[in-house]
Scaffold this active site. Structure first.
Site, PDB file in Angstrom:
ATOM      1  N   PRO A 176       0.830  -1.212   0.000  1.00 31.23           N
ATOM      2  CG  PRO A 176      -0.786  -1.579   1.625  1.00 31.23           C
ATOM      3  CD  PRO A 176       0.534  -2.090   1.134  1.00 31.23           C
ATOM      4  CD  GLU A 177       2.081   3.749  -4.533  1.00 31.35           C
ATOM      5  OE1 GLU A 177       2.367   4.950  -4.586  1.00 31.35           O
ATOM      6  OE2 GLU A 177       2.136   2.997  -5.522  1.00 31.35           O
TER       7      GLU A 177
ATOM      8  CE  LYS B  63       5.373   3.054   0.115  1.00 26.69           C
ATOM      9  NZ  LYS B  63       6.096   2.142  -0.801  1.00 26.69           N
TER      10      LYS B  63
ATOM     11  NE  ARG C 124       7.338  -2.923  -6.335  1.00 30.55           N
ATOM     12  CZ  ARG C 124       6.519  -2.193  -5.565  1.00 30.55           C
ATOM     13  NH1 ARG C 124       7.003  -1.536  -4.524  1.00 30.55           N
ATOM     14  NH2 ARG C 124       5.235  -2.111  -5.835  1.00 30.55           N
TER      15      ARG C 124
END
Length: 269
Positions: free
Chosen positions: A2-3, A52, A258
């Site tokens: 989650p950002e 985060k 990523r």
């Protein structure tokens, strides 16, 4: 993972439902039991987020710190509380609602000193009122690292993840490998303001939307995006598909472990 907008959305929800009241805190799974006993029955003063990271503040030296990581999730509902299902690390029960936490990377009670140290390790968060844009610009403008790397560095900016990184760079026509020190200050100021607005929209909607009105499906006649992440985006997870603006095939490559996405025409090297 989650950002930052997700954590701020959770913080606002938890503050609204639990702050100012005594909260039952347990660990059905057992792994958080000792720490849960330290705050069980205490009044939750506030819930807040930084990047985060989520914080439930019960006192100066009683702060529950949660980092969801890749697999952490919260489940929320109105009372009465259902029996725990699966590996529930932490359960909160208030006057009107209950919340279960499963699978986080971190769930622990920290002292005020430990919380301060954690905040100090993180960069400014675009969603926090205390965000220091000058501190971010100082780091970015002096760095030879690619801007796509800097945006994902939580010590530079807290809360930006893979989606916001790719979308912000596309919206401003910046190639991912552009060195931070090559950015113009006026361009960076525009990017920062845009990032704040996009993340605030994410908090409001509960998803990441980055496509401008003139490029939305209802304006162009294209099919809406079908993706488990939801939201309308320009390049994220659209490798091999045509750019929504120029039609060029969207590219992808691994950057900072990523997958990064960009349009070689709209974001020239």
């Amino acid at each position: 993972m989650p950002e930052g907008h997700t954590l701020h959305r959770l913080a606002r929800l938890h503050h609204e439902r639990y702050a100012g009241t005594a909260v039952r805190v347990t660990s059905p799974q057992g792994r958080f039991a000792a720490d849960a006993a330290l705050v069980d029955g205490q009044v939750l003063r506030r819930a807040e987020a930084h990047g985060k990271h989520l914080f439930h503040v019960y006192g100066e030296d009683r702060v529950v710190h949660v980092h969801l990581g890749l697999y952490g999730t919260f489940a929320e509902s109105a009372l009465p509380a259902a029996d725990p299902v699966g590996q529930v690390r932490m359960r909160l029960v208030g006057r009107t609602h209950w919340t279960d936490l499963r699978g986080p990377t971190r769930c622990e009670v920290l002292t005020g000193v430990e919380v301060d140290a954690l905040h100090a390790r993180l960069g400014p968060d675009p969603l926090r009122a205390d965000a220091d844009q000058e501190r971010v610009w100082d780091r970015v403008s002096r760095s030879r690292s690619a801007i796509a790397v800097l945006l994902m560095d939580q010590a530079v900016i807290a809360g930006v993840g893979n989606v916001y990184r790719a979308e912000l760079l596309f919206r401003h026509g910046v190639h991912p490998m552009t060195p931070g020190k090559s950015l113009d200050r006026a361009l960076w100021d525009d990017m920062w303001s845009d990032l704040v607005a996009l993340m605030e929209l994410g908090v409001h909607r509960g998803r990441i939307d980055t496509v401008r009105d003139e490029h939305l499906p209802e304006a162009t006649g294209r099919a809406p995006r079908q993706d488990r992440h939801g939201g309308e985006v320009y390049v994220y997870r659209r490798a091999g598909l045509p750019c929504l603006i120029c039609g060029t095939e969207i590219r992808t490559e691994v950057l900072v472990a990523r997958n990064n996405f960009w349009c070689p025409t709209c974001q020239p090297a």
